[in-house]
Design an enzyme around this catalytic site. Structure first.
Site, short mmCIF file in Angstrom:
data_model
loop_
_atom_site.label_atom_id
_atom_site.label_comp_id
_atom_site.label_asym_id
_atom_site.label_seq_id
_atom_site.Cartn_x
_atom_site.Cartn_y
_atom_site.Cartn_z
N LYS A 1 -9.69 8.00 2.96
CA LYS A 1 -10.11 6.57 2.34
C LYS A 1 -11.30 6.49 3.09
O LYS A 1 -12.24 5.51 2.63
CB LYS A 1 -9.00 5.51 3.12
N GLU B 1 -0.68 4.97 13.29
CA GLU B 1 -0.21 6.15 12.65
C GLU B 1 -0.13 7.45 13.67
O GLU B 1 0.69 8.59 13.55
CB GLU B 1 -1.27 6.49 11.50
N CYS C 1 0.85 -1.20 0.15
CA CYS C 1 -0.06 -0.09 -0.14
C CYS C 1 0.84 1.17 -0.09
O CYS C 1 0.27 2.41 -0.12
CB CYS C 1 -0.86 0.07 1.13
N PHE D 1 1.80 -3.41 3.95
CA PHE D 1 2.11 -4.81 4.50
C PHE D 1 3.58 -4.96 4.26
O PHE D 1 4.25 -4.40 3.20
CB PHE D 1 1.43 -5.91 3.80
N HIS E 1 -9.74 1.73 0.19
CA HIS E 1 -8.28 1.52 0.07
C HIS E 1 -7.99 0.99 -1.17
O HIS E 1 -8.18 -0.19 -1.48
CB HIS E 1 -8.02 0.85 1.34
N HIS F 1 -2.48 8.15 6.14
CA HIS F 1 -2.97 6.67 5.45
C HIS F 1 -4.16 6.10 6.13
O HIS F 1 -5.11 5.62 5.11
CB HIS F 1 -1.96 5.88 5.79
#
Length: 412
Positions: free
Chosen positions: A334, A313, A162, A399, A339, A302
């Protein structure tokens, strides 16, 4: 000498709209691009999650049949957004040897791969399409863009989950600084709203299961958040040196002032809860921009709407900004788009650039009960940003512990 890198064109196809302006308008209006999936395979496989951020406009609605049949949906979205961005930049008359492509994906041509596997099992090897490999390879989008908009300096692909398309922007910045191109087409794409990844993400407990209310399922920073919502689409930016842009009389949206990539080295899926590596990425991006944390006015977070991701975050933001954090307008877009995995960073970079260009921070929808452990000034209705020079960060984490951050500065 450090060159100033500017944004002269933007293009997007997203769950909110078929173009960048349409997506931005819907975002500011507080619309949701997330809806129930109307495909028979949802019931066929009894999927536990029945909704997603589906692209508002599909590839076959824009591309000629002979073209879309030879491109995986991920490459279709990439080409559509790249053409829009190139036209938005004025279709510059540039020697192709001085034009490069930095484009990304998190997964690549998944639809092509799995369709070919089904064909092989059901009909045998002779029925597998000869274009299968060129359509499924992760670099297919970059290659397709480089051929539709002649780009012969290079066509490169990074794959970092991502964080992919924000990393592509960082790479583009470096390539322009190095002088190996005058113009770079940069961004990312994803098209994996397919039963297999939905089943897999759901098995990980990563997806929201609010099947009864898809439009409110993505809830970044909310105390009731229960997972992310899968999205699809692409975002593309045309980047060039300021000298080159001014020489051709280009319209400039803003400046890509810096960027950075770091690694958590912590866990294959979970973020480092302390947020130390993400914080290092933000600080390095600011340093490259010649800025300090107190200069930042806006952050496009994010913020995936997962219980562990959002708090991690926040911890990283607190590490970087400390007492200045309450002064920063934070948007989590998002909530409206879902996403887009490898395409999300580019789309959010476009939203960040437009926020600075129009001096308007976009809203975070669905935030009704902010997590008391996340003490951020989250924008919930479109909010004007102050006069004067503005600086913003766009964060992407993926990831594998991939962290990528881009810093943008206003130009007008």
């Amino acid at each position: 000498m450090t060159k100033k890198i500017v944004v002269t064109g933007i293009g997007a196809t997203s769950p909110l709209g078929g173009t960048a302006p349409e997506s931005w308008k819907a975002l500011l209006a507080g619309e949701s691009g997330i809806s129930t999936i109307e495909h028979d395979w949802v019931e066929k496989y009894d999927l536990p999650v029945k909704f997603a951020g589906q692209a508002k406009v599909q590839g076959h609605e824009v591309l000629e049949r002979v073209e879309w049949k030879r491109l995986d949906p991920s490459s279709q979205f990439a080409v559509i957004s790249a053409r829009e961005a190139w036209a938005d930049a004025g279709s510059p008359d540039v020697d192709p040897l001085r034009v490069g492509v930095d484009y990304s994906t998190g997964i690549g041509g998944l639809w092509t791969l799995l369709d070919a596997w089904d064909t092989l099992k059901e009909k045998g090897p002779r029925r597998v399409l000869p274009m299968t490999i060129p359509m499924l390879m992760p670099n297919a989008a970059a290659a397709a863009i480089s051929m539709t908009i002649p780009s012969r300096a290079f066509a490169r692909t990074d794959v970092s989950a991502c964080a992919s398309s924000t990393e592509a922007l960082v790479n583009a910045y470096d390539h322009l600084q190095a002088g190996i191109a005058d113009v770079v087409i940069a961004g990312g794409t994803e098209a994996v709203i397919h039963p297999m990844p939905i089943a897999s993400f759901a098995a990980m407990q990563a997806l929201s299961k609010r099947n009864d209310s898809p439009a409110t399922a993505s809830r970044p920073f909310d105390s009731t958040r229960d997972g992310f919502v899968l999205g699809e689409g692409a975002g593309t930016l045309v980047l060039e040196t300021e000298e080159h842009a001014l020489a051709r009389g280009a319209r400039i949206y803003g400046e890509l002032a810096g960027g950075s990539v770091t690694s958590d080295s912590y866990h294959i899926t979970a973020p480092d809860p302390e947020g130390s590596a993400a914080a290092r990425a933000m600080l390095a991006a600011l340093a490259q921009a010649g800025a300090v944390p107190s200069d930042v006015d806006h952050v496009n977070a994010h913020a995936t709407s997962t219980p562990v991701g959002d708090i991690a975050e926040y911890n990283s933001l607190l590490r970087v900004f400390g007492d200045h954090l309450p002064n920063i307008a934070v948007s989590a877009t998002k909530a409206a788009t879902g996403h887009l995995l490898g395409g999300t960073g580019a789309l959010e970079a476009i939203f960040t650039i437009l926020a600075l260009h129009e001096r308007m921070a976009p809203p975070t929808i669905n935030l009704t009960d902010q997590d008391p452990a996340i003490k951020l000034d989250v924008v919930t209705t479109a909010r004007p940003l102050r006069d004067g020079p503005l600086l913003a960060l766009s964060n992407s984490f993926g990831f594998g512990g991939h962290n990528a951050v881009a810093a943008f500065r206003s130009y007008n």
